[in-house]
Design a protein around this motif. Structure first.
Motif, PDB file in Angstrom:
ATOM      1  N   ARG A 146       9.313   0.074  -7.474  1.00 16.01           N
ATOM      2  CA  ARG A 146      10.666  -0.291  -7.456  1.00 16.01           C
ATOM      3  C   ARG A 146      11.307  -0.222  -6.135  1.00 16.01           C
ATOM      4  O   ARG A 146      12.445  -0.914  -5.964  1.00 16.01           O
ATOM      5  CB  ARG A 146      11.388   0.975  -8.230  1.00 16.01           C
ATOM      6  N   ALA A 147      10.765   0.366  -4.991  1.00 14.25           N
ATOM      7  CA  ALA A 147      11.253   0.130  -3.884  1.00 14.25           C
ATOM      8  C   ALA A 147      10.889  -1.165  -3.184  1.00 14.25           C
ATOM      9  O   ALA A 147      11.578  -1.418  -2.074  1.00 14.25           O
ATOM     10  CB  ALA A 147      10.589   1.296  -2.925  1.00 14.25           C
ATOM     11  N   GLY A 148      10.553  -1.736  -3.762  1.00 17.96           N
ATOM     12  CA  GLY A 148      10.061  -3.260  -3.203  1.00 17.96           C
ATOM     13  C   GLY A 148       8.690  -3.514  -2.678  1.00 17.96           C
ATOM     14  O   GLY A 148       8.583  -4.617  -1.917  1.00 17.96           O
ATOM     15  N   GLU A 150       4.857  -1.368  -1.418  1.00 16.47           N
ATOM     16  CA  GLU A 150       3.983  -0.211  -1.255  1.00 16.47           C
ATOM     17  C   GLU A 150       4.555   0.522  -0.213  1.00 16.47           C
ATOM     18  O   GLU A 150       4.653   0.079   0.965  1.00 16.47           O
ATOM     19  CB  GLU A 150       2.393  -0.262  -0.996  1.00 16.47           C
ATOM     20  N   SER A 151       4.714   1.820  -0.574  1.00 16.51           N
ATOM     21  CA  SER A 151       5.462   2.848   0.320  1.00 16.51           C
ATOM     22  C   SER A 151       4.756   4.289   0.322  1.00 16.51           C
ATOM     23  O   SER A 151       4.057   4.301  -0.679  1.00 16.51           O
ATOM     24  CB  SER A 151       7.008   2.933   0.158  1.00 16.51           C
ATOM     25  N   PHE A 154       4.810  11.901   0.656  1.00 19.64           N
ATOM     26  CA  PHE A 154       4.456  13.051   1.324  1.00 19.64           C
ATOM     27  C   PHE A 154       4.385  14.385   0.801  1.00 19.64           C
ATOM     28  O   PHE A 154       5.078  14.724  -0.049  1.00 19.64           O
ATOM     29  CB  PHE A 154       5.516  13.270   2.585  1.00 19.64           C
ATOM     30  N   PHE A 209      14.769   2.449  -2.076  1.00 19.09           N
ATOM     31  CA  PHE A 209      13.927   2.218  -0.670  1.00 19.09           C
ATOM     32  C   PHE A 209      13.000   3.194  -0.595  1.00 19.09           C
ATOM     33  O   PHE A 209      13.156   4.312  -1.421  1.00 19.09           O
ATOM     34  CB  PHE A 209      15.020   1.831   0.376  1.00 19.09           C
ATOM     35  N   ASN A 210      12.296   2.971   0.375  1.00 16.95           N
ATOM     36  CA  ASN A 210      11.299   4.092   0.610  1.00 16.95           C
ATOM     37  C   ASN A 210      10.813   3.751   2.100  1.00 16.95           C
ATOM     38  O   ASN A 210      11.183   2.593   2.677  1.00 16.95           O
ATOM     39  CB  ASN A 210      10.411   4.657   0.008  1.00 16.95           C
ATOM     40  N   VAL A 211      10.043   4.635   2.816  1.00  8.72           N
ATOM     41  CA  VAL A 211       9.482   4.213   3.963  1.00  8.72           C
ATOM     42  C   VAL A 211       7.844   4.006   3.963  1.00  8.72           C
ATOM     43  O   VAL A 211       7.487   4.658   2.828  1.00  8.72           O
ATOM     44  CB  VAL A 211       9.647   5.356   5.163  1.00  8.72           C
ATOM     45  N   ARG A 212       7.581   3.319   4.685  1.00  9.88           N
ATOM     46  CA  ARG A 212       5.787   3.170   4.945  1.00  9.88           C
ATOM     47  C   ARG A 212       5.677   3.587   6.481  1.00  9.88           C
ATOM     48  O   ARG A 212       6.162   3.289   7.082  1.00  9.88           O
ATOM     49  CB  ARG A 212       5.515   1.835   4.502  1.00  9.88           C
ATOM     50  N   ILE A 213       4.637   4.468   6.407  1.00 14.46           N
ATOM     51  CA  ILE A 213       3.971   4.919   7.745  1.00 14.46           C
ATOM     52  C   ILE A 213       3.321   3.832   8.436  1.00 14.46           C
ATOM     53  O   ILE A 213       2.393   3.114   7.764  1.00 14.46           O
ATOM     54  CB  ILE A 213       3.224   6.045   7.619  1.00 14.46           C
TER      55      ILE A 213
END
Lengths: 218, 218
Positions: A146-148, A150-151, A154, A209-213
């Motif tokens: 859903r964030a759009g 792969e994210s 942790f 949204f989310n973050v991806r390292i």
């Protein structure tokens, strides 16, 4: 598995419903045994769903998800009962946000900066606390795409076996990129992150949204 | 452009050197006018590099980079002088980390949770403060690909023109994905993020990383 979910809000409800849909037996716990939201959830969520008070949910679960408001989490776990948490994996999903001085909120910490995850582990030394899922919105928790794209998610905690159990559960929720960021003290980082998340949500006008390292492999 | 860099540490030195290499005129400022680190830097950094005290650097710069330790930033800017900051773009790069109670550190805030960025804007209302670059290590600030791939940088501030100026400067440093996350209050988020960054650095055993936003376009 048998899973107890403490909390009847958006986070608890979303996780509990998803876990039932994955075939788990889930008991939602509330402060009062006849909490109408918990009962309504149990009636609508289908086979494997039940409701009770915090103690009944904690006793039921092999895994316990702490999904109450951060400021009430320790109290809810106390109501759940130390004896019902002993030896169990407790996933602390909540964020200790303090809105008492307006927006944006502050992140509450203990006197030496302790995270909520640490405070829970300290209050329940025989529970195996893992902080996880608190860095994304409820809808993204159970549907990472859903964030759009792969994210990353942790988790942290003191017990390697508990972190393995939680990693397996997160994979069932659809998470593919899961980072073990250390012992429970790392929750200071993943909880403080919420202020960053709130700034981004405000800027992007969405919670999807989310973050991806991005990490240079040495 | 003429750029003043306040601070002689790793962050100030790395940014100042990169800016000189990009053709800017850079004056590094220190508390004392004859600071040996600032003088040595100016001698070695090549054409366009000079050194002075905080006031000399601030007066020199059309843009001023605040790169002192977070706990000393307001004091350093006061030494630089309100009159030397008036109307100028001040990029607040520093993080208000408090190590006084051990590791991991705390992020210091004002009494209502104000970020350092807000405190600087409040103390110097005629400066155009932009918080930026504080979410990555010095080496990554000036070489974004060092993180291992395209990643994101965040800026915030009250002045749209100042944010445009800073965006242009960040592009010169190699940044391609730059998010304006709002007014200077959003620095609460990008400063709190540091505790997350520290947890990741500890887990990854490197500072050569960053985050990339994954966002569902509506």
């Amino acid at each position: 598995m048998k899973i107890g979910v403490l909390g009847t809000g958006m986070v608890g409800g979303t996780l509990a419903s998803k876990l039932v849909s994955l075939g788990h037996e889930v008991r939602m716990g509330a402060r009062e045994p006849d909490n109408p939201k918990a009962k309504a959830w149990a009636e609508s969520a289908g086979h494997g769903a039940s409701a009770g008070d915090f103690a009944a949910a904690a006793k039921f679960g092999e895994i316990v998800l702490s999904c109450t408001l951060g400021e009430k989490s320790v109290e809810a776990l106390q109501a759940a009962g130390k004896e019902n948490l002993r030896g169990k994996v407790v996933i602390d999903v909540s964020n200790p946000l303090d809105f008492s001085r307006g927006m944006p909120p502050r992140v509450s910490t203990g006197p030496a900066g302790e995270s909520l995850g640490e405070q829970i582990q300290q209050a329940f030394p025989e529970a195996r606390v893992v902080k996880a899922l608190n860095t994304v919105n409820a809808a993204v928790m159970v549907d990472p795409r859903r964030a759009g794209g792969e994210s990353d998610l942790f988790l942290c905690g003191n017990d390697a076996g508990a972190k393995k159990t939680v990693t397996d559960l997160l994979k069932q929720l659809g998470w593919t990129r899961i980072h073990d960021v250390g012992d429970i003290r790392a929750a200071r980082g993943t909880e403080a992150y919420l202020l960053f998340w709130l700034a981004l949500r405000s800027a992007f006008q969405t919670a999807d949204f989310n973050v991806r390292i991005v990490l240079r492999e040495s």
